[in-house]
Design an enzyme around this catalytic site. Structure first.
Site, PDB file in Angstrom:
ATOM      1  N   GLY A 201      40.875  32.571  45.524  1.00 60.15           N
ATOM      2  CA  GLY A 201      42.538  32.380  45.360  1.00 60.15           C
ATOM      3  C   GLY A 201      42.806  31.045  45.816  1.00 60.15           C
ATOM      4  O   GLY A 201      41.404  30.066  45.978  1.00 60.15           O
ATOM      5  N   SER A 202      43.953  30.315  45.454  1.00 60.07           N
ATOM      6  CA  SER A 202      44.109  29.394  45.754  1.00 60.07           C
ATOM      7  C   SER A 202      44.023  29.095  47.724  1.00 60.07           C
ATOM      8  O   SER A 202      44.654  30.792  47.924  1.00 60.07           O
ATOM      9  CB  SER A 202      45.585  29.407  45.578  1.00 60.07           C
ATOM     10  OG  SER A 202      47.172  30.076  45.918  1.00 60.07           O
ATOM     11  N   ALA A 205      47.450  31.185  48.949  1.00 61.91           N
ATOM     12  CA  ALA A 205      47.791  32.351  49.346  1.00 61.91           C
ATOM     13  C   ALA A 205      46.732  32.341  50.470  1.00 61.91           C
ATOM     14  O   ALA A 205      46.630  33.288  51.529  1.00 61.91           O
ATOM     15  CB  ALA A 205      47.398  33.002  47.727  1.00 61.91           C
ATOM     16  N   GLU A 224      37.453  33.006  49.355  1.00 59.77           N
ATOM     17  CA  GLU A 224      37.175  31.262  48.408  1.00 59.77           C
ATOM     18  C   GLU A 224      37.972  31.023  48.661  1.00 59.77           C
ATOM     19  O   GLU A 224      39.223  31.570  47.746  1.00 59.77           O
ATOM     20  CB  GLU A 224      36.296  32.617  48.108  1.00 59.77           C
ATOM     21  CG  GLU A 224      35.341  34.043  48.556  1.00 59.77           C
ATOM     22  CD  GLU A 224      34.690  33.578  49.860  1.00 59.77           C
ATOM     23  OE1 GLU A 224      33.752  31.976  49.171  1.00 59.77           O
ATOM     24  OE2 GLU A 224      33.798  33.599  50.355  1.00 59.77           O
TER      25      GLU A 224
END
Ligand code: NAD
Length: 469
Positions: A201-202, A205, A224
């Site tokens: 995700g981002s 986060a 990731e």
């Protein structure tokens, strides 16, 4: 609740899950799953691949509806889900298999791998099946159980995926769906009975997760995250091909790929010809509903909030020194369709080093290759980078000097292979690459020395024996 980005229609509705109950159920199921023969777990995962194959059409349609990506692209995502099983079987054997060394005097020394326990898998919306599946399958093969929280924007795809595992005969407590958003994600990550967190995700986060587990070094965490990826074009006579590579890198999946090129760095000698060609191609891109006929190249971005943010980013760049090459247009304010956009930011003083997750390409003109490499590295991220043009020596230099986990030559920045490690450096990851290397974070190595009988003799430092009687 989830909505179809292309129409705004409601697609799915369901209540948020109970984190404690799911983790507790997974924890209780784990010993039995971990003690199954490895071959049994592989066989069940192969059955899962068959279930997905049987359901390939409805699955692709659901992915297309819930993400807005074109149906042809959703079909490729389903194929990646199927292919993941065989790749993970090879990866487990190659990366985390057994090693034994026998010696008459020292006995046997062995290295074997053990599963961690309960793994939390947190998925993004852009590849809502393939990316979480890329954590789930290797985790299951290694003997972990999984609590999977899909993105709150793509719960229907998450639910479909989990059902395929269950239909294949994998016990329902071994792969569980957690419906919810960041709040449920936070509770899951922090749960004391969760042994590992596998996140795609981002950056925001990912950093929050890293902080949340900082006081518990025992939890394995694979992050990731995003990128601000460069595609560098230097001298090449093949301008048309170079332009296609740029288009594919920047605009596939409406730019919603972690590996999408965000920055086109182009040598001054190539600038006019290349940028002209890229713009001409971008003008021809069809963006439409996922099921439109003829098929579009790309669909909308995920929702109106994302489209608003991207439009604002484009305006920000324009009002801070950027020069629009191709404006970002939004045909309907009620829907998140965006036309591909290009902006020259060469003279912009402080370019924001952020990931603009959509069809927006920034262009930077440079004088020479040295400057191109410096520009490519002008980011805290380090996911993917491509060089287009030049010769083998140029690529050798590019490879050696550019910081990224994926470095390509005359290929797009995106479209990475599942048979290779997939991860980034800098703010793009925490050195736990996924894809083929996912096996590494799904099991831990245990070193053993073994003898079939106790056999030992004393060394120096003992007084002579003085036993009496
Ligand atoms: P996101 O970070 O918003 O959400 C990802 C998941 O994390 C969701 O399930 C979300 O609910 C959960 N989450 C959010 N905040 C959390 C928190 N504080 N604690 C625990 N969980 C939390 O990402 P997204 O918008 O769905 O996906 C797009 C992003 O993903 C982009 O930045 C893209 O570059 C990145 N991405 C990276 C890769 C990669 O492999 N490197 C691949 C695809 C996408």
């Amino acid at each position: 609740m989830s909505y179809e980005p292309a129409t705004g229609a409601e697609l799915w509705r369901g209540a948020a899950g109970d984190v404690d109950a799911l983790v507790d159920r997974g924890r209780r199921a784990w010993p039995d799953w971990a003690s199954q023969p490895h071959a049994t777990r592989i066989e069940l995962c192969r059955r899962f691949a068959n279930e997905v194959r049987k359901q390939a059409d409805p699955f692709a349609q659901l992915i297309a509806r819930e993400t807005g990506k074109p149906l042809w692209e959703a079909r490729t995502e389903v194929q990646s889900v199927i292919a993941k099983v065989d790749i993970s079987v090879s990866a487990y054997a190659e990366r985390t298999g057994q090693k034994k060394h026998d010696s008459a005097l020292q006995g046997t020394s062995a290295v074997r791998h053990k599963p961690h326990g309960v793994m939390a898998v947190l998925g993004p919306y852009n590849f809502p099946a393939h990316l979480p599946n890329g954590h789930i399958v290797p985790a299951l093969i290694a003997g972990n159980v999984v609590v999977f929280k899909p993105s709150e924007k793509t719960p229907a795809v998450g639910e479909f995926l989990v059902r395929c595992f269950h239909r294949a005969g994998i016990p329902s407590a071994v792969v569980q769906l957690l419906v919810g958003g960041p709040a449920e994600g936070k509770a899951l990550v922090a749960h004391r009975d969760v042994d590992g967190v596998l996140f795609t995700g981002s950056l925001q986060a990912g950093v929050a997760i890293n902080r949340a587990v900082a006081s518990n070094p025992g939890k394995i965490v694979a992050l990731e995250m995003g990128g601000n990826n460069p595609i560098v074009v230097i001298d090449t006579p093949k301008v048309a091909d170079a332009a296609v590579l740029v288009i594919q890198s920047a605009f596939t999946t409406a730019g919603q790929r972690c590996t999408a090129a965000r920055r086109l760095i182009v040598k001054a000698s190539m600038y006019d010809a290349l940028v002209g060609e890229v713009k001409a191609l971008a003008d021809r891109i069809v963006f439409d509903q996922p099921f439109a006929d003829p098929a579009p190249f790309m669909g909308p971005v995920i929702d109106n909030a994302a489209a608003d943010q991207l439009s604002e980013s484009f305006l920000y760049l324009m009002s801070n020194g950027g020069r629009a090459i191709k404006h970002m247009k939004r045909p309907s304010e009620d829907l998140p369709f965006l036309s591909p956009a290009m902006i020259d930011v060469t003279t912009m003083a402080d370019r924001p080093d952020v990931e603009l997750f959509g069809p927006l390409l920034q262009v930077v003109k440079v004088d020479d290759f040295d400057q191109a490499i410096a520009e490519a590295n002008n980011t805290r991220f380090g996911l993917s980078a491509s060089l287009v043009g030049g010769g083998p020596q140029d690529f050798d230099r590019f490879w050696a000097q550019v910081r990224a986990g994926i470095i390509n030559w005359n290929r797009p920045t995106s479209g990475a292979s599942s048979s290779a490690p997939f991860g980034g450096v800098g703010l793009s990851g925490n050195h736990r690459p996924a894809a083929f290397y996912a096996a590494d974070y799904c099991a831990y190595p245990v070193a053993s020395t073994e003898m079939d009988q106790p056999r030992a003799s004393l060394g120096a430092g003992f007084r002579a024996e003085s036993r009496t009687g």
